[in-house]
Design a protein around this motif. Structure first.
Motif, mmCIF file in Angstrom:
data_model
loop_
_atom_site.group_PDB
_atom_site.id
_atom_site.type_symbol
_atom_site.label_atom_id
_atom_site.label_comp_id
_atom_site.label_asym_id
_atom_site.label_seq_id
_atom_site.Cartn_x
_atom_site.Cartn_y
_atom_site.Cartn_z
ATOM 1 N N SER A 1 0.845 -1.191 0.000
ATOM 2 C CA SER A 1 0.000 0.000 0.000
ATOM 3 C C SER A 1 0.882 1.244 0.000
ATOM 4 O O SER A 1 1.343 1.702 1.048
ATOM 5 N N ILE A 2 1.102 1.745 -1.208
ATOM 6 C CA ILE A 2 1.842 2.991 -1.375
ATOM 7 C C ILE A 2 1.057 3.920 -2.301
ATOM 8 O O ILE A 2 1.620 4.622 -3.132
ATOM 9 N N VAL A 3 -0.249 3.904 -2.124
ATOM 10 C CA VAL A 3 -1.132 4.717 -2.965
ATOM 11 C C VAL A 3 -0.874 6.201 -2.718
ATOM 12 O O VAL A 3 -0.543 6.609 -1.602
ATOM 13 N N GLU A 4 -1.005 6.984 -3.779
ATOM 14 C CA GLU A 4 -0.719 8.414 -3.689
ATOM 15 C C GLU A 4 -1.710 9.138 -2.773
ATOM 16 O O GLU A 4 -1.331 9.964 -1.964
ATOM 17 N N ASN A 5 -2.987 8.823 -2.904
ATOM 18 C CA ASN A 5 -4.001 9.445 -2.057
ATOM 19 C C ASN A 5 -4.662 8.355 -1.219
ATOM 20 O O ASN A 5 -5.720 7.833 -1.576
ATOM 21 N N ALA A 6 -4.031 8.023 -0.107
ATOM 22 C CA ALA A 6 -4.508 6.928 0.740
ATOM 23 C C ALA A 6 -5.907 7.204 1.287
ATOM 24 O O ALA A 6 -6.716 6.286 1.394
ATOM 25 N N HIS A 7 -6.187 8.446 1.620
ATOM 26 C CA HIS A 7 -7.522 8.771 2.137
ATOM 27 C C HIS A 7 -8.594 8.405 1.111
ATOM 28 O O HIS A 7 -9.603 7.786 1.455
ATOM 29 N N LEU A 8 -8.370 8.757 -0.130
ATOM 30 C CA LEU A 8 -9.331 8.457 -1.186
ATOM 31 C C LEU A 8 -9.472 6.950 -1.405
ATOM 32 O O LEU A 8 -10.578 6.429 -1.566
ATOM 33 N N PHE A 9 -8.352 6.224 -1.375
ATOM 34 C CA PHE A 9 -8.394 4.778 -1.581
ATOM 35 C C PHE A 9 -9.126 4.070 -0.441
ATOM 36 O O PHE A 9 -9.946 3.177 -0.677
ATOM 37 N N TYR A 10 -8.830 4.438 0.801
ATOM 38 C CA TYR A 10 -9.370 3.707 1.950
ATOM 39 C C TYR A 10 -10.731 4.208 2.440
ATOM 40 O O TYR A 10 -11.379 3.538 3.243
ATOM 41 N N GLN A 11 -11.194 5.357 1.961
ATOM 42 C CA GLN A 11 -12.486 5.875 2.419
ATOM 43 C C GLN A 11 -13.641 4.891 2.184
ATOM 44 O O GLN A 11 -14.441 4.665 3.094
ATOM 45 N N PRO A 12 -13.760 4.261 1.010
ATOM 46 C CA PRO A 12 -14.847 3.285 0.835
ATOM 47 C C PRO A 12 -14.720 2.081 1.770
ATOM 48 O O PRO A 12 -15.725 1.519 2.205
ATOM 49 N N VAL A 13 -13.502 1.701 2.102
ATOM 50 C CA VAL A 13 -13.273 0.588 3.033
ATOM 51 C C VAL A 13 -13.756 0.979 4.424
ATOM 52 O O VAL A 13 -14.473 0.221 5.096
ATOM 53 N N LEU A 14 -13.394 2.167 4.861
ATOM 54 C CA LEU A 14 -13.829 2.678 6.160
ATOM 55 C C LEU A 14 -15.351 2.751 6.232
ATOM 56 O O LEU A 14 -15.960 2.300 7.216
ATOM 57 N N GLU A 15 -15.968 3.287 5.201
ATOM 58 C CA GLU A 15 -17.432 3.395 5.176
ATOM 59 C C GLU A 15 -18.086 2.014 5.162
ATOM 60 O O GLU A 15 -19.121 1.805 5.806
ATOM 61 N N TRP A 16 -17.496 1.065 4.452
ATOM 62 C CA TRP A 16 -18.039 -0.291 4.398
ATOM 63 C C TRP A 16 -18.037 -0.909 5.794
ATOM 64 O O TRP A 16 -19.030 -1.510 6.208
ATOM 65 N N PHE A 17 -16.936 -0.776 6.518
ATOM 66 C CA PHE A 17 -16.877 -1.338 7.868
ATOM 67 C C PHE A 17 -17.878 -0.656 8.809
ATOM 68 O O PHE A 17 -18.489 -1.319 9.647
ATOM 69 N N LYS A 18 -18.073 0.634 8.680
ATOM 70 C CA LYS A 18 -19.075 1.325 9.511
ATOM 71 C C LYS A 18 -20.458 0.721 9.271
ATOM 72 O O LYS A 18 -21.210 0.482 10.217
ATOM 73 N N GLU A 19 -20.792 0.474 8.013
ATOM 74 C CA GLU A 19 -22.084 -0.130 7.691
ATOM 75 C C GLU A 19 -22.143 -1.591 8.155
ATOM 76 O O GLU A 19 -23.148 -2.037 8.704
ATOM 77 N N TYR A 20 -21.065 -2.329 7.932
ATOM 78 C CA TYR A 20 -21.016 -3.744 8.305
ATOM 79 C C TYR A 20 -21.300 -3.935 9.796
ATOM 80 O O TYR A 20 -22.053 -4.825 10.179
ATOM 81 N N PHE A 21 -20.712 -3.107 10.631
ATOM 82 C CA PHE A 21 -20.857 -3.303 12.067
ATOM 83 C C PHE A 21 -22.220 -2.886 12.616
ATOM 84 O O PHE A 21 -22.499 -3.072 13.795
ATOM 85 N N LEU A 22 -23.087 -2.383 11.765
ATOM 86 C CA LEU A 22 -24.474 -2.179 12.180
ATOM 87 C C LEU A 22 -25.197 -3.517 12.297
ATOM 88 O O LEU A 22 -26.142 -3.650 13.075
#
Length: 93
Positions: free
Chosen positions: A30-51
Protein backbone atom coordinates in the motif's frame (compact mmCIF):
# COMPACT_ATOMS: atom_id res chain seq x y z
CA UNK A 1 -24.92 -5.22 1.77
CA UNK A 2 -22.70 -5.01 -1.29
CA UNK A 3 -19.29 -6.65 -1.26
CA UNK A 4 -16.13 -4.72 -2.04
CA UNK A 5 -13.49 -6.24 -4.30
CA UNK A 6 -10.45 -4.18 -5.27
CA UNK A 7 -7.81 -5.84 -7.41
CA UNK A 8 -4.20 -5.57 -6.23
CA UNK A 9 -1.89 -3.30 -8.23
CA UNK A 10 1.76 -2.35 -7.94
CA UNK A 11 0.71 0.47 -5.59
CA UNK A 12 -2.43 -0.78 -3.85
CA UNK A 13 -3.48 -3.88 -1.92
CA UNK A 14 -6.12 -6.45 -2.77
CA UNK A 15 -9.26 -5.73 -0.78
CA UNK A 16 -12.00 -8.29 -0.19
CA UNK A 17 -14.90 -7.27 2.02
CA UNK A 18 -17.56 -9.93 1.61
CA UNK A 19 -20.05 -10.34 4.43
CA UNK A 20 -21.94 -13.20 2.78
CA UNK A 21 -18.80 -15.36 2.43
CA UNK A 22 -17.28 -14.07 5.69
CA UNK A 23 -14.11 -12.81 3.98
CA UNK A 24 -12.41 -9.63 5.14
CA UNK A 25 -8.92 -9.13 3.75
CA UNK A 26 -6.56 -6.31 2.86
CA UNK A 27 -3.39 -7.85 1.44
CA UNK A 28 -0.39 -6.57 -0.52
CA UNK A 29 1.56 -3.35 -0.87
CA UNK A 30 0.00 0.00 0.00
CA UNK A 31 1.84 2.99 -1.37
CA UNK A 32 -1.13 4.72 -2.96
CA UNK A 33 -0.72 8.41 -3.69
CA UNK A 34 -4.00 9.45 -2.06
CA UNK A 35 -4.51 6.93 0.74
CA UNK A 36 -7.52 8.77 2.14
CA UNK A 37 -9.33 8.46 -1.19
CA UNK A 38 -8.39 4.78 -1.58
CA UNK A 39 -9.37 3.71 1.95
CA UNK A 40 -12.49 5.87 2.42
CA UNK A 41 -14.85 3.28 0.83
CA UNK A 42 -13.27 0.59 3.03
CA UNK A 43 -13.83 2.68 6.16
CA UNK A 44 -17.43 3.40 5.18
CA UNK A 45 -18.04 -0.29 4.40
CA UNK A 46 -16.88 -1.34 7.87
CA UNK A 47 -19.08 1.33 9.51
CA UNK A 48 -22.08 -0.13 7.69
CA UNK A 49 -21.02 -3.74 8.31
CA UNK A 50 -20.86 -3.30 12.07
CA UNK A 51 -24.47 -2.18 12.18
CA UNK A 52 -25.31 -5.85 11.55
CA UNK A 53 -22.11 -7.98 11.62
CA UNK A 54 -21.68 -11.71 11.22
CA UNK A 55 -21.53 -13.79 14.38
CA UNK A 56 -17.76 -14.23 13.96
CA UNK A 57 -15.56 -11.82 12.06
CA UNK A 58 -11.92 -12.50 11.16
CA UNK A 59 -10.16 -9.61 9.46
CA UNK A 60 -6.80 -10.19 7.78
CA UNK A 61 -4.33 -7.36 7.23
CA UNK A 62 -1.15 -8.50 5.49
CA UNK A 63 1.07 -5.81 4.03
CA UNK A 64 4.34 -6.43 2.23
CA UNK A 65 4.98 -2.71 2.53
CA UNK A 66 2.85 0.19 3.73
CA UNK A 67 3.66 3.90 3.53
CA UNK A 68 2.84 6.37 6.30
CA UNK A 69 -0.30 7.84 4.72
CA UNK A 70 -1.72 4.34 4.14
CA UNK A 71 -0.79 3.37 7.69
CA UNK A 72 -2.83 6.28 9.05
CA UNK A 73 -5.88 5.15 7.07
CA UNK A 74 -5.50 1.54 8.23
CA UNK A 75 -5.23 2.85 11.79
CA UNK A 76 -8.56 4.65 11.27
CA UNK A 77 -10.10 1.38 10.09
CA UNK A 78 -8.81 -0.46 13.16
CA UNK A 79 -10.30 2.26 15.39
CA UNK A 80 -13.71 1.58 13.86
CA UNK A 81 -13.21 -2.16 14.39
CA UNK A 82 -12.08 -1.64 17.99
CA UNK A 83 -15.34 0.15 18.82
CA UNK A 84 -17.18 -3.15 18.26
CA UNK A 85 -14.84 -5.70 19.84
CA UNK A 86 -16.59 -5.61 23.20
CA UNK A 87 -19.96 -6.58 21.71
CA UNK A 88 -18.89 -8.92 18.87
CA UNK A 89 -16.45 -11.75 18.27
CA UNK A 90 -13.78 -10.13 16.11
CA UNK A 91 -10.33 -11.47 15.32
CA UNK A 92 -7.68 -9.42 13.58
CA UNK A 93 -4.70 -11.13 11.99
Amino acid sequence: MNSVYIKETDLSPKVILDKENNQFQIIGKSIVENAHLFYQPVLEWFKEYFLNPNENTEIIFHFHYINSSSYLQVANITKIIAEYTADHKITIK
